[in-house]
Scaffold this motif. Sequence first.
Motif, mmCIF file in Angstrom:
data_model
loop_
_atom_site.group_PDB
_atom_site.id
_atom_site.type_symbol
_atom_site.label_atom_id
_atom_site.label_comp_id
_atom_site.label_asym_id
_atom_site.label_seq_id
_atom_site.Cartn_x
_atom_site.Cartn_y
_atom_site.Cartn_z
ATOM 1 N N VAL A 75 11.114 -5.624 27.487
ATOM 2 C CA VAL A 75 11.087 -4.509 28.421
ATOM 3 C C VAL A 75 11.508 -3.244 27.682
ATOM 4 C CG1 VAL A 75 11.486 -5.913 30.484
ATOM 5 C CG2 VAL A 75 13.435 -4.948 29.268
ATOM 6 N N VAL A 76 10.925 -2.122 28.070
ATOM 7 C CA VAL A 76 11.221 -0.852 27.421
ATOM 8 C C VAL A 76 12.023 0.005 28.390
ATOM 9 C CG1 VAL A 76 10.245 1.173 26.292
ATOM 10 C CG2 VAL A 76 9.087 -1.036 26.084
ATOM 11 N N VAL A 77 13.158 0.516 27.910
ATOM 12 C CA VAL A 77 14.046 1.320 28.741
ATOM 13 C C VAL A 77 14.332 2.651 28.057
ATOM 14 C CG1 VAL A 77 15.120 -0.708 29.792
ATOM 15 C CG2 VAL A 77 16.131 0.290 27.741
ATOM 16 N N SER A 78 14.785 3.595 28.864
ATOM 17 C CA SER A 78 15.145 4.896 28.301
ATOM 18 C C SER A 78 16.287 5.514 29.083
ATOM 19 C CB SER A 78 13.944 5.841 28.301
ATOM 20 O OG SER A 78 13.629 6.222 29.622
ATOM 21 N N GLY A 79 16.913 6.449 28.442
ATOM 22 C CA GLY A 79 17.962 7.242 29.050
ATOM 23 C C GLY A 79 18.072 8.527 28.236
ATOM 24 N N ALA A 80 18.876 9.464 28.709
ATOM 25 C CA ALA A 80 19.015 10.728 27.984
ATOM 26 C C ALA A 80 20.482 11.103 27.889
ATOM 27 C CB ALA A 80 18.228 11.826 28.680
ATOM 28 N N ARG A 81 20.771 11.814 26.816
ATOM 29 C CA ARG A 81 22.119 12.344 26.603
ATOM 30 C C ARG A 81 21.954 13.708 25.950
ATOM 31 N NH1 ARG A 81 26.980 10.358 28.028
ATOM 32 N NH2 ARG A 81 28.626 10.692 26.549
ATOM 33 N N LYS A 127 22.616 7.109 32.512
ATOM 34 C CA LYS A 127 21.750 6.259 33.326
ATOM 35 C C LYS A 127 20.623 5.738 32.442
ATOM 36 C CE LYS A 127 18.839 6.192 37.384
ATOM 37 N NZ LYS A 127 17.954 6.981 38.210
ATOM 38 N N CYS A 128 20.312 4.478 32.617
ATOM 39 C CA CYS A 128 19.251 3.843 31.839
ATOM 40 C C CYS A 128 18.250 3.255 32.829
ATOM 41 C CB CYS A 128 19.868 2.743 30.983
ATOM 42 S SG CYS A 128 18.810 2.113 29.705
ATOM 43 N N SER A 129 16.972 3.481 32.592
ATOM 44 C CA SER A 129 15.958 2.930 33.492
ATOM 45 C C SER A 129 14.741 2.467 32.700
ATOM 46 C CB SER A 129 15.558 3.968 34.546
ATOM 47 O OG SER A 129 15.120 5.150 33.924
ATOM 48 N N PHE A 130 13.927 1.677 33.364
ATOM 49 C CA PHE A 130 12.712 1.179 32.717
ATOM 50 C C PHE A 130 11.749 2.334 32.487
ATOM 51 C CE2 PHE A 130 14.457 -2.500 34.926
ATOM 52 C CZ PHE A 130 14.493 -3.419 33.889
ATOM 53 N N LEU A 131 11.158 2.366 31.321
ATOM 54 C CA LEU A 131 10.146 3.376 31.018
ATOM 55 C C LEU A 131 8.953 3.119 31.939
ATOM 56 C CD1 LEU A 131 10.117 5.601 28.804
ATOM 57 C CD2 LEU A 131 8.667 4.099 27.470
ATOM 58 N N PRO A 132 8.382 4.145 32.571
ATOM 59 C CA PRO A 132 7.210 3.908 33.423
ATOM 60 C C PRO A 132 6.117 3.172 32.643
ATOM 61 C CG PRO A 132 8.006 6.163 33.678
ATOM 62 C CD PRO A 132 8.775 5.556 32.531
ATOM 63 N N MET A 133 5.501 2.194 33.292
ATOM 64 C CA MET A 133 4.542 1.330 32.609
ATOM 65 C C MET A 133 3.417 2.121 31.949
ATOM 66 S SD MET A 133 3.785 -1.559 31.425
ATOM 67 C CE MET A 133 5.183 -2.378 32.126
ATOM 68 N N GLU A 134 2.897 3.135 32.618
ATOM 69 C CA GLU A 134 1.808 3.925 32.033
ATOM 70 C C GLU A 134 2.247 4.552 30.715
ATOM 71 O OE1 GLU A 134 3.073 4.606 35.207
ATOM 72 O OE2 GLU A 134 1.650 3.253 36.183
ATOM 73 N N ARG A 135 3.462 5.045 30.694
ATOM 74 C CA ARG A 135 3.979 5.670 29.477
ATOM 75 C C ARG A 135 4.242 4.623 28.396
ATOM 76 N NH1 ARG A 135 9.572 8.852 28.505
ATOM 77 N NH2 ARG A 135 9.191 9.227 26.296
ATOM 78 N N ALA A 136 4.807 3.485 28.772
ATOM 79 C CA ALA A 136 5.070 2.419 27.795
ATOM 80 C C ALA A 136 3.765 1.954 27.159
ATOM 81 C CB ALA A 136 5.790 1.245 28.464
ATOM 82 N N VAL A 137 2.731 1.795 27.957
ATOM 83 C CA VAL A 137 1.421 1.372 27.450
ATOM 84 C C VAL A 137 0.852 2.439 26.514
ATOM 85 C CG1 VAL A 137 -0.977 0.960 28.173
ATOM 86 C CG2 VAL A 137 0.896 -0.199 29.351
#
Length: 186
Positions: free
Chosen positions: A74-80, A111-121
């Motif tokens: 799974v691909v996740v992202s967050g920002a700092r 906060k960490c969340s799953f990268l939107p599928m369209e973007r991950a693809v």
Amino acid sequence: MTHDDRVTLPSFPTLASLPAADHPTLLAPPVAAALAGWAGASEVAVVEIDPDLADTAAMSEAFDIPLTASGNCVVVSGARAGEERIAACVVRADTRADVNTLVRKMLDVRKCSFLPMERAVAETGMEHGGITPVGLPEGWRVLVHEALLEEPVVVLGSGVRRSKLLVPGRILADLPGAEVVADLGR
């Protein structure tokens, strides 16, 4: 392909596999490119499957593969401070990535969340349901569940839904950018 090209792994007698590096047409282009430059590629096999069996549960049931021998990515992202931080988390399929606590802390984000599928693809060059830790974009962290290293063979995505990679668990630690994490899967 001749019968002699096939390799049957003792752990999964229901799967007849081929050397992955020799069969790039069964892989997403970034996966084939990564295997071409990775020392561990000689130990990686690929098996062609029905795309309807790409999801872990369907694959496990159809080929009698325990969930402990499958890895989900799974691909996740967050920002700092305006900087985005992305990680691919590879966990044993009988667990879920500890995204909200452990991964969030490792990425040092609020906060960490799953990268939107369209973007991950789009960013991986891989298909939905086939994303794998092999061949990810440079700069992405690759967090690997330590439990996968204990498996003789791990079933992973190949970047496309119509095949799977078979990788000795011990070499997952050698993937470019890999960080082995003890409690990544819960």
